[in-house]
Design a protein around this motif. Structure first.
Motif, PDB file in Angstrom:
ATOM      1  N   ASP A   1       0.874  -1.168   0.000  1.00  0.00           N
ATOM      2  CA  ASP A   1       0.000   0.000   0.000  1.00  0.00           C
ATOM      3  C   ASP A   1       0.915   1.222   0.000  1.00  0.00           C
ATOM      4  OD1 ASP A   1      -2.630  -1.287   0.262  1.00  0.00           O
ATOM      5  OD2 ASP A   1      -1.831  -1.994   2.163  1.00  0.00           O
ATOM      6  N   ALA A   2       1.037   1.856  -1.155  1.00  0.00           N
ATOM      7  CA  ALA A   2       2.047   2.895  -1.367  1.00  0.00           C
ATOM      8  C   ALA A   2       1.944   4.003  -0.332  1.00  0.00           C
ATOM      9  CB  ALA A   2       1.914   3.477  -2.772  1.00  0.00           C
ATOM     10  N   ASP A   3       3.075   4.267   0.324  1.00  0.00           N
ATOM     11  CA  ASP A   3       3.232   5.386   1.264  1.00  0.00           C
ATOM     12  C   ASP A   3       2.322   5.287   2.482  1.00  0.00           C
ATOM     13  OD1 ASP A   3       5.136   6.410  -0.449  1.00  0.00           O
ATOM     14  OD2 ASP A   3       3.776   7.824  -1.408  1.00  0.00           O
ATOM     15  N   LEU A   4       1.777   4.090   2.745  1.00  0.00           N
ATOM     16  CA  LEU A   4       0.948   3.919   3.937  1.00  0.00           C
ATOM     17  C   LEU A   4       1.854   3.494   5.089  1.00  0.00           C
ATOM     18  CD1 LEU A   4      -1.681   3.891   5.458  1.00  0.00           C
ATOM     19  CD2 LEU A   4      -2.238   1.690   4.437  1.00  0.00           C
ATOM     20  N   ASN A   5       2.546   4.478   5.645  1.00  0.00           N
ATOM     21  CA  ASN A   5       3.437   4.194   6.766  1.00  0.00           C
ATOM     22  C   ASN A   5       3.676   5.455   7.583  1.00  0.00           C
ATOM     23  OD1 ASN A   5       4.945   5.313   4.634  1.00  0.00           O
ATOM     24  ND2 ASN A   5       6.831   4.309   5.268  1.00  0.00           N
ATOM     25  N   TYR A   6       4.119   5.235   8.793  1.00  0.00           N
ATOM     26  CA  TYR A   6       4.330   6.290   9.781  1.00  0.00           C
ATOM     27  C   TYR A   6       5.224   7.398   9.247  1.00  0.00           C
ATOM     28  CZ  TYR A   6       6.415   8.224  14.113  1.00  0.00           C
ATOM     29  OH  TYR A   6       6.894   9.039  15.096  1.00  0.00           O
ATOM     30  N   GLU A   7       6.307   7.022   8.574  1.00  0.00           N
ATOM     31  CA  GLU A   7       7.269   8.007   8.095  1.00  0.00           C
ATOM     32  C   GLU A   7       6.677   8.932   7.039  1.00  0.00           C
ATOM     33  OE1 GLU A   7       9.266   4.859  10.184  1.00  0.00           O
ATOM     34  OE2 GLU A   7       7.897   4.761   8.467  1.00  0.00           O
ATOM     35  N   LYS A   8       5.639   8.478   6.346  1.00  0.00           N
ATOM     36  CA  LYS A   8       4.988   9.314   5.333  1.00  0.00           C
ATOM     37  C   LYS A   8       3.743  10.035   5.866  1.00  0.00           C
ATOM     38  CE  LYS A   8       7.733   8.520   1.826  1.00  0.00           C
ATOM     39  NZ  LYS A   8       7.281   7.807   0.629  1.00  0.00           N
ATOM     40  N   GLY A   9       3.487   9.883   7.164  1.00  0.00           N
ATOM     41  CA  GLY A   9       2.429  10.685   7.771  1.00  0.00           C
ATOM     42  C   GLY A   9       1.072  10.022   7.882  1.00  0.00           C
TER      43      GLY A   9
END
Length: 233
Positions: A110-118
């Motif tokens: 899931d593209a950019d679904l992470n803590y570092e990307k907000g």
């Protein structure tokens, strides 16, 4: 640069009460998941929060300009409402997701679904089984009923329900804010794992924008994160 792979939060919810509320909603139509290429068998959802609060919409918006609201199903669910009050951040989509017995979700990111990307996604198992295989970046995770987990879904992941029961999770999408940052740095979190970022690297312009956003938050924690990012440039 390290990224957070997964984290078990210091929360625990009553799986029996959650299941009773699911059973009340079960008379309603579970909507088949719209990512039909991502699974085999049956994977479905009931939206508790959705775009504009529509009870027939389980789609997650790829943009940040959509307004999410409570659906009629959440209004019928006092315990799920109480659970959501524990999350002191902007809530986006909230769904009950059911993976039927014998079904599987194929490996994907899931593209950019992470803590570092907000953006973070929390999983709270309502009903599960030891024969449900939850694989995140080649590591099997064992999620128990009532626990609350964050996982980095920008990493490859897949799920095989090899059990004889339908697996149901409460899945909460939310935006990162100071509360999330402080929570994720809380020493009371029982399980936490960081890994080297082997995914697509930030380019300098993107990293600088993230640093600027953190500085604009102007809190002790966000400034520390901005300084740590700047050191890596």
């Amino acid at each position: 640069m390290k990224v957070l792979k997964y984290l078990q939060l210091p929360f625990f919810f009553n799986a029996g009460v959650m299941l009773r509320e699911v059973e009340i909603l079960a008379d309603l139509h579970w909507r088949p998941h719209y990512q039909v290429k991502h699974y085999e068998g049956e994977w479905s959802a009931i939206p508790l929060r959705s775009i504009d609060g529509k009870s027939d919409n389980i789609i997650i918006s790829p943009s940040n300009d959509k307004e999410y609201g409570d659906t009629e199903f959440l209004e019928r669910s006092p315990y799920f409402t109480n659970i959501l009050h524990n999350f002191k951040c902007e809530l986006q989509a909230v769904r009950l997701l059911k993976l039927n017995a014998g079904s599987s979700i194929k490996e994907h990111r899931d593209a950019d679904l992470n803590y570092e990307k907000g953006e973070v996604r929390f999983h709270i198992p309502v009903i599960t089984h030891s024969e449900v295989e939850f694989i995140l970046d080649n590591e099997r995770l064992y999620l128990k009923e009532g626990e609350c987990w964050y996982m980095n879904f920008n990493l490859p992941h897949h799920i095989n329900n090899k059990s004889s029961i339908d697996r149901i999770h409460l899945v909460i999408d939310a935006a990162v804010n100071d509360w999330v940052i402080d929570l994720f740095n809380d020493a009371d979190c029982p399980i936490k794992k960081e890994i080297e970022d082997t995914s697509r690297k930030f380019n300098v312009a993107t990293t600088n924008q993230i640093i600027q956003n953190l500085l604009e938050m102007n809190t002790e924690t966000s400034i520390k994160m901005a300084n740590d990012l700047a050191k890596g440039l």
